[in-house]
Each structure stands twice: as C-alpha cells, then as structure tokens.
Write a protein that holds these residues in place. Structure first.
Motif, short mmCIF file in Angstrom:
data_model
loop_
_atom_site.label_atom_id
_atom_site.label_comp_id
_atom_site.label_asym_id
_atom_site.label_seq_id
_atom_site.Cartn_x
_atom_site.Cartn_y
_atom_site.Cartn_z
N GLY A 1 61.70 -84.54 -20.06
CA GLY A 1 61.17 -83.59 -19.08
C GLY A 1 61.62 -82.17 -19.38
O GLY A 1 62.01 -81.42 -18.47
N VAL A 2 61.55 -81.80 -20.66
CA VAL A 2 61.92 -80.43 -21.06
C VAL A 2 60.88 -79.87 -22.02
O VAL A 2 60.12 -80.62 -22.64
CB VAL A 2 63.33 -80.39 -21.74
CG1 VAL A 2 64.42 -80.76 -20.75
CG2 VAL A 2 63.38 -81.28 -22.97
N VAL A 3 60.85 -78.56 -22.13
CA VAL A 3 60.01 -77.89 -23.12
C VAL A 3 60.95 -77.32 -24.18
O VAL A 3 62.12 -77.06 -23.89
CB VAL A 3 59.16 -76.76 -22.50
CG1 VAL A 3 58.02 -77.33 -21.69
CG2 VAL A 3 60.00 -75.80 -21.67
N PRO A 4 60.46 -77.12 -25.40
CA PRO A 4 59.08 -77.26 -25.86
C PRO A 4 58.79 -78.65 -26.43
O PRO A 4 59.70 -79.41 -26.74
CB PRO A 4 59.02 -76.23 -27.00
CG PRO A 4 60.42 -76.27 -27.58
CD PRO A 4 61.34 -76.52 -26.41
N GLU B 1 62.59 -81.28 -29.45
CA GLU B 1 63.81 -80.58 -29.89
C GLU B 1 63.42 -79.32 -30.67
O GLU B 1 62.91 -79.39 -31.78
CB GLU B 1 64.74 -81.46 -30.75
CG GLU B 1 65.65 -82.36 -29.94
CD GLU B 1 66.53 -81.59 -28.95
OE1 GLU B 1 66.96 -80.46 -29.24
OE2 GLU B 1 66.75 -82.14 -27.87
N SER B 2 63.72 -78.19 -30.04
CA SER B 2 63.26 -76.91 -30.60
C SER B 2 63.71 -76.68 -32.05
O SER B 2 62.94 -76.14 -32.85
CB SER B 2 63.70 -75.76 -29.70
OG SER B 2 65.09 -75.82 -29.47
N ARG C 1 73.26 -79.91 -13.26
CA ARG C 1 72.62 -78.91 -12.40
C ARG C 1 73.24 -78.94 -10.99
O ARG C 1 73.50 -77.90 -10.39
CB ARG C 1 71.11 -79.19 -12.32
CG ARG C 1 70.29 -78.19 -11.52
CD ARG C 1 70.23 -76.81 -12.14
NE ARG C 1 69.79 -76.81 -13.51
CZ ARG C 1 68.51 -76.80 -13.91
NH1 ARG C 1 67.55 -76.76 -13.02
NH2 ARG C 1 68.19 -76.80 -15.19
N SER D 1 61.28 -69.82 -21.00
CA SER D 1 62.20 -70.83 -21.56
C SER D 1 62.71 -70.38 -22.92
O SER D 1 61.93 -70.06 -23.83
CB SER D 1 61.47 -72.17 -21.66
OG SER D 1 61.77 -72.85 -22.86
N VAL D 2 64.05 -70.37 -23.07
CA VAL D 2 64.63 -69.89 -24.33
C VAL D 2 64.29 -70.80 -25.51
O VAL D 2 64.09 -70.32 -26.63
CB VAL D 2 66.17 -69.71 -24.21
CG1 VAL D 2 66.52 -68.49 -23.39
CG2 VAL D 2 66.85 -70.94 -23.64
N CYS D 3 64.22 -72.11 -25.23
CA CYS D 3 63.90 -73.05 -26.34
C CYS D 3 62.45 -72.89 -26.76
O CYS D 3 62.10 -73.09 -27.93
CB CYS D 3 64.15 -74.49 -25.92
SG CYS D 3 65.81 -74.77 -25.34
N HIS E 1 72.22 -74.05 -26.41
CA HIS E 1 71.25 -74.05 -25.31
C HIS E 1 71.91 -74.48 -24.01
O HIS E 1 71.69 -73.88 -22.94
CB HIS E 1 70.03 -74.95 -25.59
CG HIS E 1 69.23 -75.13 -24.35
ND1 HIS E 1 69.29 -76.27 -23.58
CD2 HIS E 1 68.42 -74.27 -23.66
CE1 HIS E 1 68.54 -76.11 -22.51
NE2 HIS E 1 68.00 -74.91 -22.54
N MET F 1 64.51 -84.35 -11.77
CA MET F 1 64.80 -84.14 -13.20
C MET F 1 64.89 -85.50 -13.91
O MET F 1 65.53 -86.43 -13.40
CB MET F 1 66.09 -83.33 -13.39
CG MET F 1 65.97 -81.90 -12.89
SD MET F 1 67.53 -81.00 -12.92
CE MET F 1 67.58 -80.46 -14.61
N GLN G 1 57.22 -79.89 -15.83
CA GLN G 1 57.87 -80.65 -16.91
C GLN G 1 58.15 -82.10 -16.50
O GLN G 1 58.43 -82.93 -17.34
CB GLN G 1 59.16 -79.95 -17.36
CG GLN G 1 60.30 -79.92 -16.36
CD GLN G 1 60.18 -78.79 -15.35
OE1 GLN G 1 59.09 -78.33 -15.05
NE2 GLN G 1 61.30 -78.35 -14.81
N1 LIG Z 1 67.69 -79.37 -26.71
C1 LIG Z 1 66.38 -79.14 -26.16
C2 LIG Z 1 66.55 -78.48 -24.79
C3 LIG Z 1 65.22 -78.33 -24.09
C4 LIG Z 1 65.41 -77.78 -22.68
O1 LIG Z 1 66.35 -78.15 -21.94
N2 LIG Z 1 64.48 -76.90 -22.28
C5 LIG Z 1 64.56 -76.28 -20.97
C6 LIG Z 1 63.95 -74.89 -21.03
S1 LIG Z 1 64.79 -73.85 -22.20
C7 LIG Z 1 63.75 -77.08 -19.97
O2 LIG Z 1 62.66 -77.51 -20.27
N3 LIG Z 1 64.27 -77.29 -18.76
C8 LIG Z 1 63.56 -78.00 -17.76
C9 LIG Z 1 64.39 -78.28 -16.57
O3 LIG Z 1 65.52 -77.78 -16.51
O4 LIG Z 1 63.92 -78.98 -15.67
C10 LIG Z 1 65.55 -78.28 -27.11
O5 LIG Z 1 66.14 -77.44 -27.79
O6 LIG Z 1 64.33 -78.45 -27.21
#
Ligand SMILES: N[C@@H](CCC(=O)N[C@@H](CS)C(=O)NCC(=O)O)C(=O)O
Length: 269
Positions: free
Chosen positions: A51-54, A65-66, A145, A10-12, A104, A136, A39
């Motif tokens: 439901g996102v990382v980190p 929020e990264s 998506r 994951s880039v974030c 992102h 999601m 997630q």
């Molecule tokens: N704006 C958020 C974006 C976080 C985000 O979307 N992370 C992606 C990975 S880089 C994720 O967890 N995606 C999960 C998914 O697509 O189900 C941040 O910078 O933390």
C-alpha cells in the motif's frame, strides 16, 4: 509505454520521476492520492501489497521499491546511463540504493513527527486518526505511524531517524570532499536516489541539519536542483503548499535542532 503509479509530493515517487527525466523516458501517469488513502484501494494493493507508491508497470512486469525501479529504468535504455560501469563504483551505488530504505523511513519520520503530526492533530479527532492508520496495509508501518502521532519528536523512531541521517550526511560529506557528485565527477544513480529525501528536509525548513556540520551536502543539493530533472519534484508541488510546509516546519525547527544537537553530542563525543 511505462506506467507509473505515484504521489505528487511522495519522496519515493519523485525519486523515480527524476530518474525517468534523467533518462529521457516517456511514461504514463497514474496519480495515487495518498491523503485520500487511494494507496489502500484493493485494486492498487494487488499491484503493491504494501500500500505504498511508487509502482512501475511495464507490460506484465510490476516493479516496486523506488531504488529497484530506478535501476530498472536505467537498464531499459543505454542512453544517459546512471549506473557506473566500474565494479567498485557500481557496488557503492548499490550500497546507496539499499540505504534508501532506511533513509526513506527517516524522512517519513521527520515529516510525520513534525509538520504532518501538527496538521493531523489540529484537523482530525483521535478516532479519525486511528481509522486512517488502521487502513494501512503494513502493520509495522501502521504501528510506527501510531507511535509518531502519539509522541511526536519524543518517539523512539526519531532517534532511529537521526542515526540514519547522521550517517547519511557524514558519508555524503566524505564522498563529496573530492568530487562534485556522490560517486565521482559524473552524476549517477546515487545522486538521483538521494535528492528527493534531502529536498523534503529542506522543504520542511530543516536544512540546518547539514548546513554547518556537512556543508558539502548543500553544494551538492544546489547542483542537483540546477539540473532540468529537478522539475520532477518542483512541478508536482504547489507553491502555496510548499510555503505553508516551510513555515510550519520552521516553527518546529528549534525543537528539532535542540534534539539533533543532543543526539550529535551523545554520538560524536
Ligand atoms: N521503500 C519504499 C517506500 C515506499 C513508501 O513508503 N512510499 C510512501 C510515499 S513516499 C507511501 O506510499 N506512503 C503511503 C502511506 O504512508 O500510507 C520505496 O522506496 O518504494
């Protein structure tokens, strides 16, 4: 001890790992397997409802929020400060950090409209694809998506991504014309924040997005990769997977390039 919920590729997540490495701060790892959908587990959603990382946890404090996490870890310790002290530079740093939300989104679009889309379409039925999108947490992300999976590079989100990347590369080129790093001659939080996004484009084989028009991005990228903190990206990506991604991305690159050139022609006439 800080606890970081993060994904290997994951880039974030790697953006935050780079920040922690630059600061020399120890952290406890809680890996979240994104392809497996961890997630979206109810326990994780309590920490990060999107439901996102980190996600960073420090005692009772949950930070999402990264870019906000980066600022938080920078302020935890005075050593190796990443945020400049002078007001104008600090403000420009915050503009870069805020732009990361769009950046992102652009990187996510470039990944999912190309290599990830091809892999998904080759290995999953339409019902399986819809079932995983339906899980999601954020309906806006799910709807994006769906569109990207359906239309690939013809998705309207690709135009939005190109707009963000065009502005990002041009502004990087301008910023880097008189200095080594984005905010001047000292490495800063702006450099930390942007690296993993440029790195993903490179790993997709899309470096042609900047090599000719904004070559200082390449100089900056090489200098960033030479820092020890780059291991916060490279140590988490297996060589076989990286090679496969580049190979698949390079196959799609001619199509990306032709769309990018058409975008630039329309916007820079
Ligand atoms: N704006 C958020 C974006 C976080 C985000 O979307 N992370 C992606 C990975 S880089 C994720 O967890 N995606 C999960 C998914 O697509 O189900 C941040 O910078 O933390």
């Amino acid at each position: 001890m800080l606890t970081l919920y993060h994904g290997d590729s994951s880039v974030c997540s790697s953006k935050v790992r780079i920040g922690l490495a630059e600061k020399g701060i120890e952290w406890e790892s809680r890996p979240i397997n994104l392809p497996k959908g961890e997630q979206n587990d109810p326990a994780y959603l309590k920490l990060n409802p999107n439901g996102v990382v980190p996600t960073l946890v420090d005692g009772d404090l949950v930070v999402v929020e990264s870019s906000v996490i980066l600022e938080y870890v920078d302020e935890l310790r005075p050593e190796n400060p990443l945020m400049p002290t002078e007001t104008a530079a600090k403000t420009i740093a915050r503009i870069w950090l805020t732009r990361c939300i769009d950046i992102h989104a652009a990187i996510n679009t470039m990944t999912f409209s190309t290599v990830n889309r091809q892999r998904t379409l080759a290995t999953k039925t339409p019902e399986q694809i819809e079932a995983s999108i339906a899980k999601m947490a954020n309906p806006a992300t799910a709807s994006k998506r769906r569109d990207v999976m359906k239309h690939g590079l013809a998705s309207v989100h690709v135009d939005a991504a190109f707009f963000t990347l065009w502005r990002m590369f041009d502004d990087m080129q301008t910023a880097l014309a008189g200095s080594e790093w984005l905010l001047g001659d000292d490495y800063s939080i702006a450099d930390t924040a942007i690296l993993s996004y440029v790195d993903r484009l490179d790993r997709l084989g899309f470096a042609g997005l900047w090599t000719d028009r904004t070559p200082l991005v390449g100089r900056w990228f090489d200098a960033s990769k030479a820092r020890p903190s780059y291991s916060a990206i490279s140590d988490y990506i297996d060589a076989g997977g990286a090679e496969k991604m580049r190979e698949e991305g390079l196959n799609i690159w001619p199509e990306v390039e032709s769309k990018w050139n058409a975008f630039l022609a329309a916007h820079t006439a």
